[in-house]
Design a protein around this motif. Structure first.
Motif, PDB file in Angstrom:
ATOM      1  N   VAL A  38      55.273  37.504  30.152  1.00  0.00           N
ATOM      2  CA  VAL A  38      55.565  38.790  29.498  1.00  0.00           C
ATOM      3  C   VAL A  38      56.458  39.626  30.408  1.00  0.00           C
ATOM      4  O   VAL A  38      57.437  40.238  29.955  1.00  0.00           O
ATOM      5  CB  VAL A  38      54.254  39.536  29.175  1.00  0.00           C
ATOM      6  N   HIS A  39      56.128  39.652  31.700  1.00  0.00           N
ATOM      7  CA  HIS A  39      56.937  40.379  32.680  1.00  0.00           C
ATOM      8  C   HIS A  39      58.367  39.857  32.723  1.00  0.00           C
ATOM      9  O   HIS A  39      59.324  40.640  32.834  1.00  0.00           O
ATOM     10  CB  HIS A  39      56.288  40.251  34.056  1.00  0.00           C
ATOM     11  N   LYS A  40      58.534  38.552  32.607  1.00  0.00           N
ATOM     12  CA  LYS A  40      59.870  37.926  32.653  1.00  0.00           C
ATOM     13  C   LYS A  40      60.576  37.978  31.301  1.00  0.00           C
ATOM     14  O   LYS A  40      61.727  37.545  31.198  1.00  0.00           O
ATOM     15  CB  LYS A  40      59.735  36.471  33.097  1.00  0.00           C
ATOM     16  N   GLU A  41      59.910  38.503  30.286  1.00  0.00           N
ATOM     17  CA  GLU A  41      60.452  38.558  28.921  1.00  0.00           C
ATOM     18  C   GLU A  41      60.856  37.166  28.444  1.00  0.00           C
ATOM     19  O   GLU A  41      61.875  36.987  27.767  1.00  0.00           O
ATOM     20  CB  GLU A  41      61.633  39.527  28.851  1.00  0.00           C
ATOM     21  N   ALA A  42      60.030  36.191  28.794  1.00  0.00           N
ATOM     22  CA  ALA A  42      60.281  34.803  28.395  1.00  0.00           C
ATOM     23  C   ALA A  42      59.379  34.479  27.212  1.00  0.00           C
ATOM     24  O   ALA A  42      58.394  33.742  27.332  1.00  0.00           O
ATOM     25  CB  ALA A  42      60.016  33.868  29.570  1.00  0.00           C
ATOM     26  N   SER A  43      59.711  35.034  26.047  1.00  0.00           N
ATOM     27  CA  SER A  43      58.868  34.879  24.869  1.00  0.00           C
ATOM     28  C   SER A  43      59.155  33.587  24.112  1.00  0.00           C
ATOM     29  O   SER A  43      58.284  33.078  23.400  1.00  0.00           O
ATOM     30  CB  SER A  43      59.046  36.072  23.929  1.00  0.00           C
ATOM     31  N   GLN A  44      60.353  33.063  24.272  1.00  0.00           N
ATOM     32  CA  GLN A  44      60.692  31.804  23.618  1.00  0.00           C
ATOM     33  C   GLN A  44      60.203  30.628  24.462  1.00  0.00           C
ATOM     34  O   GLN A  44      60.221  30.686  25.689  1.00  0.00           O
ATOM     35  CB  GLN A  44      62.200  31.709  23.416  1.00  0.00           C
ATOM     36  N   GLN A  45      59.769  29.555  23.776  1.00  0.00           N
ATOM     37  CA  GLN A  45      59.211  28.419  24.502  1.00  0.00           C
ATOM     38  C   GLN A  45      60.203  27.836  25.494  1.00  0.00           C
ATOM     39  O   GLN A  45      59.834  27.461  26.605  1.00  0.00           O
ATOM     40  CB  GLN A  45      58.752  27.339  23.527  1.00  0.00           C
TER      41      GLN A  45
END
Length: 268
Positions: A38-45
């Motif tokens: 979430v912190h890295k904004e890595a929402s996509q797989q």
């Protein structure tokens, strides 16, 4: 034969620094992959897998540092944090470093970093790799045979990720046993990670036979399957901290080491 231990044990040139780097480290407040992604904004797989692949070892180390025993010290050498990474491989630890995957670790402290990658599977670099106060050294050999310059012989910290020490495969374990003895003699903080509770149990047996001072294994919150064809190889699933042994150095070399080696020979 074992050049490193002889030089470390006899040298008196290394300065004794009372300084401890641990108080200078910024806090790491992520409890696991969910919070961190979430912190890295890595929402996509795809993005999440990229972050995990690049940063899983650095984050495993960062989490472990939060639980390092309070009486351990991270002592700098000439003002720099010297980290040995043992059993390192080109396609994993070295690649992560070169791709920036260890930046979360480096950003926790305003210090110079000397990272020493040691492992027989490495391609050794003739030149030192340098970037923004970080220096990366490589040695393509077993750790107990490494020939290091003076400024790298006193590590602040030793990391050994997923060594196979607890794999119950004597061929893989034997070379690590010799390295382990030398590290226990040095009495430097060592992080040992493994693939799970099955390996942790065997590691505990080996460490106890060596009289090692170590912590109970803990679950890692940043474990990850790096090699998709080996789904049971969950990197950094568990970890323990080790620093020194209850045994005298002579007993380690002449009694504990031969005892463990004979046990391994018996099950080979």
């Amino acid at each position: 034969q074992h050049r490193l231990v002889c030089r470390v044990a006899t040298t008196s040139a290394a300065p004794k620094e009372a300084h401890d780097l641990r108080p200078e480290m910024r806090s790491f407040n992520f409890s696991g992959w969910h919070d961190y992604l979430v912190h890295k904004e890595a929402s996509q797989q795809r993005d999440a897998e990229r972050v995990k692949r690049q940063e899983c070892f650095a984050l495993a180390l960062l989490q472990a540092l939060q639980h390092m025993p309070s009486d351990y010290r991270l002592e700098p050498f000439n003002g720099r944090c010297v980290v040995w990474v043992l059993g390192a491989r080109d396609g994993i630890e070295k690649r992560q470093l070169l791709e920036g995957g260890w930046e979360p670790l480096f950003q926790t402290m305003d210090a110079g970093w000397d990272i020493v990658l040691v492992g027989p599977e490495l391609q050794e670099d003739n030149a030192v790799l340098e970037s923004h106060g970080k220096r990366i050294f490589t040695r393509a050999c077993l750790a107990h045979n490494a020939d290091l310059p003076q400024h790298l012989r006193q590590p602040s910290l030793v990391c050994a990720f997923n060594t196979g020490l607890g794999a119950a495969v004597p061929l893989h374990m034997k070379s690590w046993i010799q390295t382990l003895v030398q590290l226990l003699v040095m009495r430097k903080p060592m992080l040992l990670t493994c693939f799970g509770s099955h390996e942790a149990r065997m590691e505990t047996s080996v460490l106890q036979a060596m009289g090692a001072e170590f912590t109970r294994h803990r679950d890692g919150s940043f474990s990850y399957v790096l090699e998709q064809d080996k789904p049971m190889s969950v990197c950094n699933a568990m970890y323990t901290w080790i620093c020194g042994s209850k045994l005298q150095n002579d007993s380690l070399q002449t009694r504990a080491l031969p005892f463990v080696e004979k046990q391994l020979d018996a099950i080979q």
